[in-house]
Design a protein around this motif. Structure first.
Motif, PDB file in Angstrom:
ATOM      1  N   GLU A 417       9.997  -5.400   8.639  1.00 60.90           N
ATOM      2  CA  GLU A 417       8.975  -6.437   8.747  1.00 60.90           C
ATOM      3  C   GLU A 417       8.720  -6.801  10.212  1.00 60.90           C
ATOM      4  OE1 GLU A 417       8.024 -10.845   6.802  1.00 60.90           O
ATOM      5  OE2 GLU A 417       9.942  -9.861   6.441  1.00 60.90           O
ATOM      6  N   GLY A 418       7.444  -6.907  10.548  1.00 63.54           N
ATOM      7  CA  GLY A 418       7.062  -7.248  11.918  1.00 63.54           C
ATOM      8  C   GLY A 418       6.787  -6.048  12.795  1.00 63.54           C
ATOM      9  N   GLU A 419       7.289  -4.875  12.399  1.00 63.88           N
ATOM     10  CA  GLU A 419       7.010  -3.658  13.166  1.00 63.88           C
ATOM     11  C   GLU A 419       5.672  -3.063  12.729  1.00 63.88           C
ATOM     12  OE1 GLU A 419      10.253  -0.873  13.814  1.00 63.88           O
ATOM     13  OE2 GLU A 419      11.637  -2.271  12.850  1.00 63.88           O
ATOM     14  N   ARG A 420       5.168  -2.130  13.546  1.00 59.61           N
ATOM     15  CA  ARG A 420       3.918  -1.468  13.173  1.00 59.61           C
ATOM     16  C   ARG A 420       4.240  -0.201  12.392  1.00 59.61           C
ATOM     17  NH1 ARG A 420       0.634  -2.975  18.603  1.00 59.61           N
ATOM     18  NH2 ARG A 420       2.519  -4.188  19.024  1.00 59.61           N
ATOM     19  N   ILE A 421       3.739  -0.153  11.152  1.00 59.58           N
ATOM     20  CA  ILE A 421       4.186   0.840  10.177  1.00 59.58           C
ATOM     21  C   ILE A 421       3.005   1.678   9.700  1.00 59.58           C
ATOM     22  CG2 ILE A 421       5.263   1.145   7.905  1.00 59.58           C
ATOM     23  CD1 ILE A 421       6.535  -1.660   8.309  1.00 59.58           C
ATOM     24  N   LEU A 422       3.183   3.012   9.724  1.00 58.06           N
ATOM     25  CA  LEU A 422       2.228   3.939   9.119  1.00 58.06           C
ATOM     26  C   LEU A 422       2.783   4.394   7.778  1.00 58.06           C
ATOM     27  CD1 LEU A 422       1.369   6.189  12.211  1.00 58.06           C
ATOM     28  CD2 LEU A 422      -0.098   4.445  11.183  1.00 58.06           C
ATOM     29  N   VAL A 423       2.003   4.248   6.722  1.00 60.45           N
ATOM     30  CA  VAL A 423       2.366   4.769   5.407  1.00 60.45           C
ATOM     31  C   VAL A 423       1.436   5.954   5.155  1.00 60.45           C
ATOM     32  CG1 VAL A 423       2.581   4.271   2.948  1.00 60.45           C
ATOM     33  CG2 VAL A 423       3.074   2.480   4.638  1.00 60.45           C
ATOM     34  N   GLN A 430      -3.238   8.054  -4.703  1.00 60.71           N
ATOM     35  CA  GLN A 430      -1.973   7.465  -4.257  1.00 60.71           C
ATOM     36  C   GLN A 430      -2.204   6.538  -3.063  1.00 60.71           C
ATOM     37  OE1 GLN A 430       0.921  10.085  -2.289  1.00 60.71           O
ATOM     38  NE2 GLN A 430       2.497   9.281  -3.668  1.00 60.71           N
ATOM     39  N   ILE A 431      -3.074   6.946  -2.138  1.00 62.42           N
ATOM     40  CA  ILE A 431      -3.393   6.116  -0.972  1.00 62.42           C
ATOM     41  C   ILE A 431      -4.039   4.813  -1.418  1.00 62.42           C
ATOM     42  CG2 ILE A 431      -4.921   5.985   1.045  1.00 62.42           C
ATOM     43  CD1 ILE A 431      -4.296   9.004   1.457  1.00 62.42           C
ATOM     44  N   ASP A 432      -4.957   4.893  -2.385  1.00 66.68           N
ATOM     45  CA  ASP A 432      -5.588   3.681  -2.926  1.00 66.68           C
ATOM     46  C   ASP A 432      -4.536   2.727  -3.500  1.00 66.68           C
ATOM     47  OD1 ASP A 432      -8.059   4.670  -2.247  1.00 66.68           O
ATOM     48  OD2 ASP A 432      -8.518   5.445  -4.254  1.00 66.68           O
ATOM     49  N   MET A 433      -3.604   3.298  -4.265  1.00 67.16           N
ATOM     50  CA  MET A 433      -2.561   2.488  -4.895  1.00 67.16           C
ATOM     51  C   MET A 433      -1.674   1.822  -3.844  1.00 67.16           C
ATOM     52  SD  MET A 433       0.640   3.768  -7.229  1.00 67.16           S
ATOM     53  CE  MET A 433       1.406   4.484  -5.773  1.00 67.16           C
ATOM     54  N   LEU A 434      -1.290   2.584  -2.833  1.00 64.48           N
ATOM     55  CA  LEU A 434      -0.419   2.053  -1.781  1.00 64.48           C
ATOM     56  C   LEU A 434      -1.116   0.935  -1.004  1.00 64.48           C
ATOM     57  CD1 LEU A 434       1.025   5.453  -0.509  1.00 64.48           C
ATOM     58  CD2 LEU A 434       2.389   3.599  -1.485  1.00 64.48           C
ATOM     59  N   ALA A 435      -2.380   1.167  -0.640  1.00 60.47           N
ATOM     60  CA  ALA A 435      -3.120   0.174   0.142  1.00 60.47           C
ATOM     61  C   ALA A 435      -3.236  -1.139  -0.641  1.00 60.47           C
ATOM     62  CB  ALA A 435      -4.496   0.717   0.503  1.00 60.47           C
ATOM     63  N   GLU A 436      -3.530  -1.021  -1.931  1.00 58.85           N
ATOM     64  CA  GLU A 436      -3.678  -2.225  -2.752  1.00 58.85           C
ATOM     65  C   GLU A 436      -2.341  -2.949  -2.909  1.00 58.85           C
ATOM     66  OE1 GLU A 436      -5.191  -3.527  -7.231  1.00 58.85           O
ATOM     67  OE2 GLU A 436      -5.497  -1.481  -6.514  1.00 58.85           O
ATOM     68  N   ALA A 437      -1.263  -2.198  -3.164  1.00 58.84           N
ATOM     69  CA  ALA A 437       0.044  -2.812  -3.383  1.00 58.84           C
ATOM     70  C   ALA A 437       0.577  -3.487  -2.122  1.00 58.84           C
ATOM     71  CB  ALA A 437       1.030  -1.753  -3.877  1.00 58.84           C
ATOM     72  N   LEU A 438       0.247  -2.921  -0.953  1.00 59.03           N
ATOM     73  CA  LEU A 438       0.758  -3.467   0.307  1.00 59.03           C
ATOM     74  C   LEU A 438      -0.207  -4.457   0.937  1.00 59.03           C
ATOM     75  CD1 LEU A 438       2.128  -0.123   1.838  1.00 59.03           C
ATOM     76  CD2 LEU A 438       3.494  -1.966   0.828  1.00 59.03           C
ATOM     77  N   GLY A 439      -1.411  -4.551   0.377  1.00 60.66           N
ATOM     78  CA  GLY A 439      -2.411  -5.422   0.987  1.00 60.66           C
ATOM     79  C   GLY A 439      -2.774  -4.967   2.382  1.00 60.66           C
ATOM     80  N   ALA A 440      -2.829  -3.646   2.564  1.00 61.65           N
ATOM     81  CA  ALA A 440      -3.058  -3.075   3.890  1.00 61.65           C
ATOM     82  C   ALA A 440      -4.337  -2.235   3.882  1.00 61.65           C
ATOM     83  CB  ALA A 440      -1.868  -2.189   4.288  1.00 61.65           C
ATOM     84  N   PRO A 441      -5.017  -2.114   5.032  1.00 65.35           N
ATOM     85  CA  PRO A 441      -6.206  -1.267   5.101  1.00 65.35           C
ATOM     86  C   PRO A 441      -5.824   0.208   4.964  1.00 65.35           C
ATOM     87  CG  PRO A 441      -5.655  -2.108   7.278  1.00 65.35           C
ATOM     88  CD  PRO A 441      -4.746  -2.796   6.312  1.00 65.35           C
ATOM     89  N   LYS A 442      -6.753   1.014   4.469  1.00 61.54           N
ATOM     90  CA  LYS A 442      -6.519   2.452   4.310  1.00 61.54           C
ATOM     91  C   LYS A 442      -7.508   3.224   5.170  1.00 61.54           C
ATOM     92  CE  LYS A 442      -9.581   2.882   0.301  1.00 61.54           C
ATOM     93  NZ  LYS A 442      -9.699   3.190  -1.121  1.00 61.54           N
ATOM     94  N   LEU A 443      -7.100   4.433   5.530  1.00 60.27           N
ATOM     95  CA  LEU A 443      -7.925   5.274   6.383  1.00 60.27           C
ATOM     96  C   LEU A 443      -7.830   6.702   5.855  1.00 60.27           C
ATOM     97  CD1 LEU A 443      -8.007   4.959  10.236  1.00 60.27           C
ATOM     98  CD2 LEU A 443      -8.126   7.191   9.132  1.00 60.27           C
ATOM     99  N   THR A 444      -8.958   7.271   5.436  1.00 61.03           N
ATOM    100  CA  THR A 444      -8.987   8.629   4.892  1.00 61.03           C
ATOM    101  C   THR A 444     -10.110   9.417   5.550  1.00 61.03           C
ATOM    102  OG1 THR A 444     -10.557   8.159   3.105  1.00 61.03           O
ATOM    103  CG2 THR A 444      -8.222   7.689   2.671  1.00 61.03           C
ATOM    104  N   VAL A 468      -2.320   2.380   5.964  1.00 63.36           N
ATOM    105  CA  VAL A 468      -2.101   3.452   4.989  1.00 63.36           C
ATOM    106  C   VAL A 468      -3.077   4.577   5.326  1.00 63.36           C
ATOM    107  CG1 VAL A 468      -2.083   4.082   2.551  1.00 63.36           C
ATOM    108  CG2 VAL A 468      -1.390   1.775   3.250  1.00 63.36           C
ATOM    109  N   VAL A 469      -2.558   5.765   5.609  1.00 62.68           N
ATOM    110  CA  VAL A 469      -3.411   6.837   6.134  1.00 62.68           C
ATOM    111  C   VAL A 469      -3.208   8.134   5.364  1.00 62.68           C
ATOM    112  CG1 VAL A 469      -3.453   5.857   8.464  1.00 62.68           C
ATOM    113  CG2 VAL A 469      -1.674   7.505   7.851  1.00 62.68           C
ATOM    114  N   VAL A 484       7.438   2.937  12.868  1.00 64.66           N
ATOM    115  CA  VAL A 484       7.919   3.391  11.561  1.00 64.66           C
ATOM    116  C   VAL A 484       6.834   4.222  10.884  1.00 64.66           C
ATOM    117  CG1 VAL A 484       8.747   2.686   9.273  1.00 64.66           C
ATOM    118  CG2 VAL A 484       9.349   1.321  11.292  1.00 64.66           C
ATOM    119  N   ALA A 485       7.223   5.377  10.348  1.00 67.72           N
ATOM    120  CA  ALA A 485       6.327   6.157   9.500  1.00 67.72           C
ATOM    121  C   ALA A 485       7.041   6.389   8.175  1.00 67.72           C
ATOM    122  CB  ALA A 485       5.957   7.479  10.150  1.00 67.72           C
ATOM    123  N   ILE A 486       6.322   6.132   7.092  1.00 69.88           N
ATOM    124  CA  ILE A 486       6.864   6.369   5.749  1.00 69.88           C
ATOM    125  C   ILE A 486       5.993   7.441   5.103  1.00 69.88           C
ATOM    126  CG2 ILE A 486       7.447   5.341   3.526  1.00 69.88           C
ATOM    127  CD1 ILE A 486       7.458   2.587   4.974  1.00 69.88           C
TER     128      ILE A 486
END
Length: 555
Positions: A417-423, A430-444, A468-469, A484-486
């Motif tokens: 938490e607090g770090e800059r993270i790439l998922v 799957q990207i749509d699901m991750l972006a929605e679950a994390l409340g994060a913007p997505k980039l495709t 989320v990329v 961090v990259a996940i």
């Protein structure tokens, strides 16, 4: 020789075993990587293979057969098999037995002092039509020592010679192109020593590839080459975002002005003394024809730079075969190509001129240290049964997109938490699901260019902490503060993609935080098998993966 003491076992099938726990293992890995390729990297014994292309690349970069044998002798636990000694000597000796050059009249010539080799290759079906006998060689019988090359066939001849096992040394020179003054603006910075070495090695060799880790400043090597040869330059890049990053960097680091740099992409069609074009525009077709091929001769280019040369689309190889009279610089973090066309990079762009191992640059403090983790996740019973009952071509997607990965992603995001993270994911749903679950913007790939640039900038500024990329963020994206990259899913067993994704984290951080790279893997599935292959290149660079169980992440 360190008999019975070294970390290597050299075998007669040209494989080399490296004992990972040996105190000299890292030094041996560093020296061995000059000419051998890692094939397998389990926990204790890594397996390398000595290949013809690896030996020729090493030879072109200035390493002799004696140098390579000395490396094996220094670290080998046992005597090197005599057959390997002979093979290395003979294979390295093949490089340069044929030379492409120009005679006094400027005619393109294929020459050899070995009449038998010349006689062998001119009888090859794919080479014979590209050559003809000059008048002064007619009637000389076995004393023939050269053939003339069709003016357009310089690249094709080199391609075919590599396939036959006789790589030619190209000394035919290059057109200087239209002179254009370019200087580095080094008032507040300067090229690092390894960047200077890379530029010098390229210029001395004329054409070829520079291999540097992500974040080690490949763009600056390109700028250094431009400032050295001072000529009109065509730069080919992976996408429009990358083109604009190149433009920004050149404006900041060189004497070039906005009026001197053009963008040639799907959106803009500018041709200026320095023109940055995307691979996509070069390979775009209209009515079955390459619609923008004229760009390659729009100006008298003196230098062509290929960014991320390991991603060069296959059609561009054909176009590159016709650009052999122009200096060519390939930039990449890895020469690995999943399509197996490393030989075409060697013959058409040029051999490897400079290679700096990732851990060596890390030790100098120019890229961040990184820890790599493979997080293994058990599929629930029902999903396991569904996986087992599926067809082979469906299994990877099922394993890679397993819903069980979502809770692990959330746990890792909370941990950092607090770090800059790439998922990072491979599949759009799957990207749509991750972006929605994390409340994060997505980039495709479908994200508009302006939107991509805005999201990247917000991430750099810390306004957005999680992005989320898809694979569009694999390459040529400068996100220096990502720590961090996940990796939730990837392109099957792609080694180059693994290297690119870790590379997003390697740029030095103002925050001083270490980099952490997580790969999420469904246990006992093809997901796990592909992960092992993906990790091979990074293992070759000295990175090791710590295996974590998803149930124990909190610990």
């Amino acid at each position: 020789m360190n008999t019975a003491a070294g970390p290597l076992i050299v075998q007669s099938d040209r494989t080399v075993l490296l004992e990972v726990a040996h105190p000299d293992a890292e030094d041996a890995r560093h020296d061995l990587a000059v000419f051998a390729e890692l094939e397998r990297a389990p926990e204790h014994i890594h397996t390398y293979r000595i290949t013809r292309l690896g030996l020729w690349n090493a030879r072109a970069a200035g390493h002799t057969a004696a140098n390579m044998l000395a490396t094996l002798e220094k670290y080998s636990k046992f005597d090197i098999p005599q057959s390997v000694i002979v093979d290395i000597g003979e294979t390295v000796g093949r490089y340069g037995r044929l030379v492409i050059e120009r005679d006094d009249a400027g005619t393109l010539i294929l020459r050899s002092t070995d009449a038998a080799v010349l006689s062998e290759i001119v009888r090859a079906k794919r080479i014979a039509p590209l050559l003809f006998l000059p008048d002064d060689q007619k009637g000389r019988g076995p004393a023939i020592d050269r053939y003339e090359i069709q003016t357009w066939a310089r690249g094709q001849v080199k391609q075919e010679l590599v396939k036959l096992g006789w790589p030619a040394e190209d000394l035919a020179g290059y057109t200087p192109g239209t002179p254009h003054e370019i200087a580095l603006d080094e008032r507040e910075w300067s090229l690092r020593e390894y960047q200077n070495q890379a530029v010098a090695s390229f210029v001395d060799g004329g054409s070829g590839v520079v291999v540097l880790p992500c974040g080690a400043g490949k763009t600056l090597v390109g700028a250094g080459a431009m400032a050295t040869v001072k000529t009109t330059t065509l730069i080919l890049v992976t996408n429009t975002v990358s083109a604009r990053q190149w433009r920004s960097e050149l404006l900041r680091r060189t004497s070039l002005t906005e009026d001197e740099i053009g963008e040639y992409s799907g959106q803009v069609k500018e041709v200026k003394p320095v023109t940055i074009a995307t691979y996509q525009i070069l390979t775009a077709k209209r009515k079955g024809e390459y619609a923008h091929l004229a760009l390659l001769n729009a100006l008298d280019w003196g230098l062509v730079i290929y960014d991320e040369v390991h991603l060069l689309p296959a059609p561009v190889f054909k176009l590159t075969a016709e650009l052999q009279a122009r200096r060519r610089l390939g930039l990449t973090a890895t020469l690995v190509r999943e399509d197996g066309r490393e030989g075409d990079v060697f013959s058409l762009i040029g051999p490897k001129r400079f290679d700096a191992p990732w851990k060596e640059i890390e030790a100098q403090g120019f890229i961040s240290p990184a820890s790599c983790f493979e997080v293994r996740i058990d599929l629930p019973q029902q999903e396991r049964l569904e996986y087992a009952a599926s067809a082979d071509d469906e299994r990877y997607r099922l394993a890679a997109t397993a819903p069980a990965k979502l809770s692990v992603v959330k746990e890792l995001v909370k941990k950092h938490e607090g770090e800059r993270i790439l998922v990072i994911g491979q599949y759009l749903d799957q990207i749509d699901m991750l972006a929605e679950a994390l409340g994060a913007p997505k980039l495709t790939g479908s994200t508009p260019i302006e939107e991509r640039e805005r999201l990247y900038q917000e991430f750099r500024d810390g306004v957005t902490k999680i992005l989320v990329v898809s694979k569009v963020a694999n390459f040529s994206v400068d996100l220096p503060e990502a720590t961090v990259a996940i990796q939730v899913s990837g392109s099957f067993g792609s080694r180059q993609e693994e290297a690119q994704r870790l590379g997003r984290l390697l740029r030095p951080k103002e925050s001083g935080l270490p980099a952490n790279f997580y790969t999420l893997v469904a246990r006992d599935t093809v997901d796990q098998d592909f992960a092992q292959n993906r990790q091979r290149f990074l293992a070759e660079q000295g990175y090791s993966y710590t295996i974590l169980d998803s149930d124990n992440l909190a610990a």
